[in-house]
Motif scaffolding. Structure first.
Motif, PDB file in Angstrom:
ATOM      1  N   GLY A 144       0.806  -1.204   0.000  1.00 45.40           N
ATOM      2  CA  GLY A 144       0.000   0.000   0.000  1.00 45.40           C
ATOM      3  C   GLY A 144       0.838   1.253   0.000  1.00 45.40           C
ATOM      4  N   ASP A 145       0.135   2.361   0.021  1.00 48.06           N
ATOM      5  CA  ASP A 145       0.733   3.679  -0.008  1.00 48.06           C
ATOM      6  C   ASP A 145       1.592   3.875   1.250  1.00 48.06           C
ATOM      7  OD1 ASP A 145       1.128   6.328  -0.635  1.00 48.06           O
ATOM      8  OD2 ASP A 145      -0.640   6.946   0.490  1.00 48.06           O
ATOM      9  N   HIS A 146       1.026   3.507   2.392  1.00 46.77           N
ATOM     10  CA  HIS A 146       1.780   3.475   3.641  1.00 46.77           C
ATOM     11  C   HIS A 146       2.273   2.038   3.780  1.00 46.77           C
ATOM     12  CE1 HIS A 146      -0.409   7.157   4.114  1.00 46.77           C
ATOM     13  NE2 HIS A 146       0.247   7.453   5.206  1.00 46.77           N
ATOM     14  N   ASP A 147       3.570   1.839   3.661  1.00 44.78           N
ATOM     15  CA  ASP A 147       4.050   0.458   3.539  1.00 44.78           C
ATOM     16  C   ASP A 147       4.676  -0.106   4.808  1.00 44.78           C
ATOM     17  OD1 ASP A 147       6.132   2.202   3.191  1.00 44.78           O
ATOM     18  OD2 ASP A 147       6.543   1.619   1.141  1.00 44.78           O
ATOM     19  N   ILE A 148       4.543   0.623   5.909  1.00 43.72           N
ATOM     20  CA  ILE A 148       5.054   0.112   7.183  1.00 43.72           C
ATOM     21  C   ILE A 148       3.921   0.103   8.206  1.00 43.72           C
ATOM     22  CG2 ILE A 148       6.614   0.558   9.117  1.00 43.72           C
ATOM     23  CD1 ILE A 148       8.507   1.840   7.089  1.00 43.72           C
ATOM     24  N   ASP A 149       3.742  -1.044   8.823  1.00 41.56           N
ATOM     25  CA  ASP A 149       2.762  -1.183   9.885  1.00 41.56           C
ATOM     26  C   ASP A 149       3.547  -1.328  11.183  1.00 41.56           C
ATOM     27  OD1 ASP A 149       0.289  -1.522  11.033  1.00 41.56           O
ATOM     28  OD2 ASP A 149       0.185  -3.663  10.597  1.00 41.56           O
ATOM     29  N   CYS A 150       3.163  -0.596  12.209  1.00 45.51           N
ATOM     30  CA  CYS A 150       3.946  -0.644  13.445  1.00 45.51           C
ATOM     31  C   CYS A 150       3.120  -0.155  14.615  1.00 45.51           C
ATOM     32  CB  CYS A 150       5.185   0.241  13.304  1.00 45.51           C
ATOM     33  SG  CYS A 150       4.768   1.966  12.986  1.00 45.51           S
ATOM     34  N   LYS A 151       3.712  -0.280  15.784  1.00 44.77           N
ATOM     35  CA  LYS A 151       3.082   0.275  16.984  1.00 44.77           C
ATOM     36  C   LYS A 151       4.019   1.315  17.555  1.00 44.77           C
ATOM     37  CE  LYS A 151      -0.081  -3.170  18.615  1.00 44.77           C
ATOM     38  NZ  LYS A 151      -0.058  -4.497  19.210  1.00 44.77           N
ATOM     39  N   ILE A 152       3.489   2.468  17.875  1.00 39.86           N
ATOM     40  CA  ILE A 152       4.302   3.536  18.431  1.00 39.86           C
ATOM     41  C   ILE A 152       3.802   3.836  19.838  1.00 39.86           C
ATOM     42  CG2 ILE A 152       5.033   5.930  18.160  1.00 39.86           C
ATOM     43  CD1 ILE A 152       4.608   5.643  15.167  1.00 39.86           C
ATOM     44  N   ASP A 153       4.734   3.880  20.781  1.00 47.62           N
ATOM     45  CA  ASP A 153       4.364   4.175  22.169  1.00 47.62           C
ATOM     46  C   ASP A 153       3.570   5.469  22.231  1.00 47.62           C
ATOM     47  OD1 ASP A 153       5.668   1.942  22.939  1.00 47.62           O
ATOM     48  OD2 ASP A 153       7.475   2.957  23.635  1.00 47.62           O
ATOM     49  N   GLY A 154       2.447   5.417  22.898  1.00 48.22           N
ATOM     50  CA  GLY A 154       1.629   6.615  23.050  1.00 48.22           C
ATOM     51  C   GLY A 154       0.663   6.845  21.904  1.00 48.22           C
ATOM     52  N   PHE A 155       0.839   6.122  20.811  1.00 48.50           N
ATOM     53  CA  PHE A 155      -0.050   6.296  19.662  1.00 48.50           C
ATOM     54  C   PHE A 155      -0.806   5.025  19.310  1.00 48.50           C
ATOM     55  CE2 PHE A 155       3.135   9.592  19.084  1.00 48.50           C
ATOM     56  CZ  PHE A 155       2.348  10.698  18.793  1.00 48.50           C
ATOM     57  N   GLY A 156      -0.186   3.884  19.555  1.00 52.11           N
ATOM     58  CA  GLY A 156      -0.810   2.616  19.186  1.00 52.11           C
ATOM     59  C   GLY A 156      -0.433   2.217  17.777  1.00 52.11           C
ATOM     60  N   ALA A 157      -1.296   1.440  17.148  1.00 50.21           N
ATOM     61  CA  ALA A 157      -0.998   0.920  15.814  1.00 50.21           C
ATOM     62  C   ALA A 157      -1.017   2.061  14.808  1.00 50.21           C
ATOM     63  CB  ALA A 157      -2.020  -0.131  15.432  1.00 50.21           C
ATOM     64  N   MET A 158       0.031   2.122  13.983  1.00 51.66           N
ATOM     65  CA  MET A 158       0.141   3.194  12.987  1.00 51.66           C
ATOM     66  C   MET A 158       0.645   2.612  11.685  1.00 51.66           C
ATOM     67  SD  MET A 158      -0.546   6.062  14.459  1.00 51.66           S
ATOM     68  CE  MET A 158       0.054   7.124  13.205  1.00 51.66           C
ATOM     69  N   LYS A 159       0.343   3.317  10.614  1.00 49.39           N
ATOM     70  CA  LYS A 159       0.937   2.992   9.322  1.00 49.39           C
ATOM     71  C   LYS A 159       1.790   4.174   8.893  1.00 49.39           C
ATOM     72  CE  LYS A 159      -2.331  -0.359   7.566  1.00 49.39           C
ATOM     73  NZ  LYS A 159      -3.213  -0.469   8.734  1.00 49.39           N
ATOM     74  N   LEU A 160       3.007   3.872   8.460  1.00 46.32           N
ATOM     75  CA  LEU A 160       3.939   4.923   8.061  1.00 46.32           C
ATOM     76  C   LEU A 160       4.382   4.707   6.620  1.00 46.32           C
ATOM     77  CD1 LEU A 160       6.314   4.894  11.162  1.00 46.32           C
ATOM     78  CD2 LEU A 160       4.403   6.434  10.756  1.00 46.32           C
ATOM     79  N   LYS A 161       4.921   5.769   6.043  1.00 44.08           N
ATOM     80  CA  LYS A 161       5.523   5.645   4.715  1.00 44.08           C
ATOM     81  C   LYS A 161       7.016   5.453   4.891  1.00 44.08           C
ATOM     82  CE  LYS A 161       2.264   8.432   2.136  1.00 44.08           C
ATOM     83  NZ  LYS A 161       2.121   9.443   1.077  1.00 44.08           N
ATOM     84  N   SER A 162       7.562   4.509   4.135  1.00 47.27           N
ATOM     85  CA  SER A 162       8.977   4.187   4.283  1.00 47.27           C
ATOM     86  C   SER A 162       9.866   5.387   3.938  1.00 47.27           C
ATOM     87  CB  SER A 162       9.334   2.997   3.408  1.00 47.27           C
ATOM     88  OG  SER A 162       8.956   3.232   2.074  1.00 47.27           O
ATOM     89  N   GLU A 163       9.376   6.299   3.108  1.00 47.56           N
ATOM     90  CA  GLU A 163      10.209   7.439   2.721  1.00 47.56           C
ATOM     91  C   GLU A 163      10.437   8.426   3.878  1.00 47.56           C
ATOM     92  OE1 GLU A 163       6.516   8.312   0.246  1.00 47.56           O
ATOM     93  OE2 GLU A 163       7.631  10.165   0.036  1.00 47.56           O
ATOM     94  N   PHE A 164       9.652   8.275   4.952  1.00 48.92           N
ATOM     95  CA  PHE A 164       9.795   9.190   6.088  1.00 48.92           C
ATOM     96  C   PHE A 164      10.465   8.527   7.288  1.00 48.92           C
ATOM     97  CE2 PHE A 164       5.767  11.111   4.183  1.00 48.92           C
ATOM     98  CZ  PHE A 164       6.505  12.002   3.412  1.00 48.92           C
ATOM     99  N   VAL A 165      11.125   7.405   7.052  1.00 46.30           N
ATOM    100  CA  VAL A 165      11.788   6.733   8.176  1.00 46.30           C
ATOM    101  C   VAL A 165      13.233   6.402   7.798  1.00 46.30           C
ATOM    102  CG1 VAL A 165       9.588   5.691   8.836  1.00 46.30           C
ATOM    103  CG2 VAL A 165      11.240   4.337   7.541  1.00 46.30           C
ATOM    104  N   LYS A 166      13.993   6.089   8.832  1.00 46.94           N
ATOM    105  CA  LYS A 166      15.385   5.726   8.665  1.00 46.94           C
ATOM    106  C   LYS A 166      15.656   4.511   9.527  1.00 46.94           C
ATOM    107  CE  LYS A 166      18.389   8.452  10.522  1.00 46.94           C
ATOM    108  NZ  LYS A 166      19.128   9.667  10.891  1.00 46.94           N
ATOM    109  N   LYS A 167      16.289   3.520   8.949  1.00 47.92           N
ATOM    110  CA  LYS A 167      16.629   2.320   9.697  1.00 47.92           C
ATOM    111  C   LYS A 167      17.670   2.647  10.767  1.00 47.92           C
ATOM    112  CE  LYS A 167      18.249  -2.309   8.586  1.00 47.92           C
ATOM    113  NZ  LYS A 167      18.290  -3.281   7.494  1.00 47.92           N
ATOM    114  N   ILE A 168      17.500   2.055  11.949  1.00 49.86           N
ATOM    115  CA  ILE A 168      18.472   2.294  13.025  1.00 49.86           C
ATOM    116  C   ILE A 168      19.599   1.278  12.903  1.00 49.86           C
ATOM    117  CG2 ILE A 168      18.867   2.341  15.506  1.00 49.86           C
ATOM    118  CD1 ILE A 168      15.932   3.053  15.840  1.00 49.86           C
TER     119      ILE A 168
END
Ligand SMILES: [Zn+2]
Length: 111
Positions: free
Chosen positions: A87-111
């Motif tokens: 999908g358009d948002h290609d990352i599914d995850c859980k964020i503390d304080g927010f719960g389940a979220m979908k993110l776009k890979s272009e806005f993240v950086k691998k640690i």
């Protein structure tokens, strides 16, 4: 005849739904015809071009508005154990304080 095991969690309880194979245990769906090729052909990359995998940890590189609320996921927010989805948002995850979220890979950086 037997269906292949789930490529994500190796479950044996996969079933066919039209031209897709579905895993009831982890919810993964994949194409029966293309199979492994599709799976390997799809590459999700972070903002730096690093390849992301299920279970990776990432940080958010941009303040992201949360749909339907006034909250913002701040730049630098760490997210553990991501799951790649279609999908358009290609990352599914859980964020503390927010719960389940979908993110776009272009806005993240691998640690
Ligand atoms: Zn599975």
């Amino acid at each position: 005849m037997s269906l292949p095991n789930c490529p994500k969690c190796s479950s044996e309880y996969t079933y066919e739904d039209r031209d897709l194979l579905v895993c009831p245990e982890c919810g993964h769906e994949w194409s029966a015809s293309g199979g492994a090729e599709d799976e390997e052909g799809r590459v999700v990359k972070d903002a730096n071009g690093n390849i992301l995998k299920d279970g990776d940890s990432i940080t958010v590189i941009k303040d992201l508005k949360v749909k339907g609320s006034s909250s913002v996921i701040k730049i630098g927010t760490k997210v553990k154990n991501i799951r790649l989805i279609d999908g358009d948002h290609d990352i599914d995850c859980k964020i503390d304080g927010f719960g389940a979220m979908k993110l776009k890979s272009e806005f993240v950086k691998k640690i």
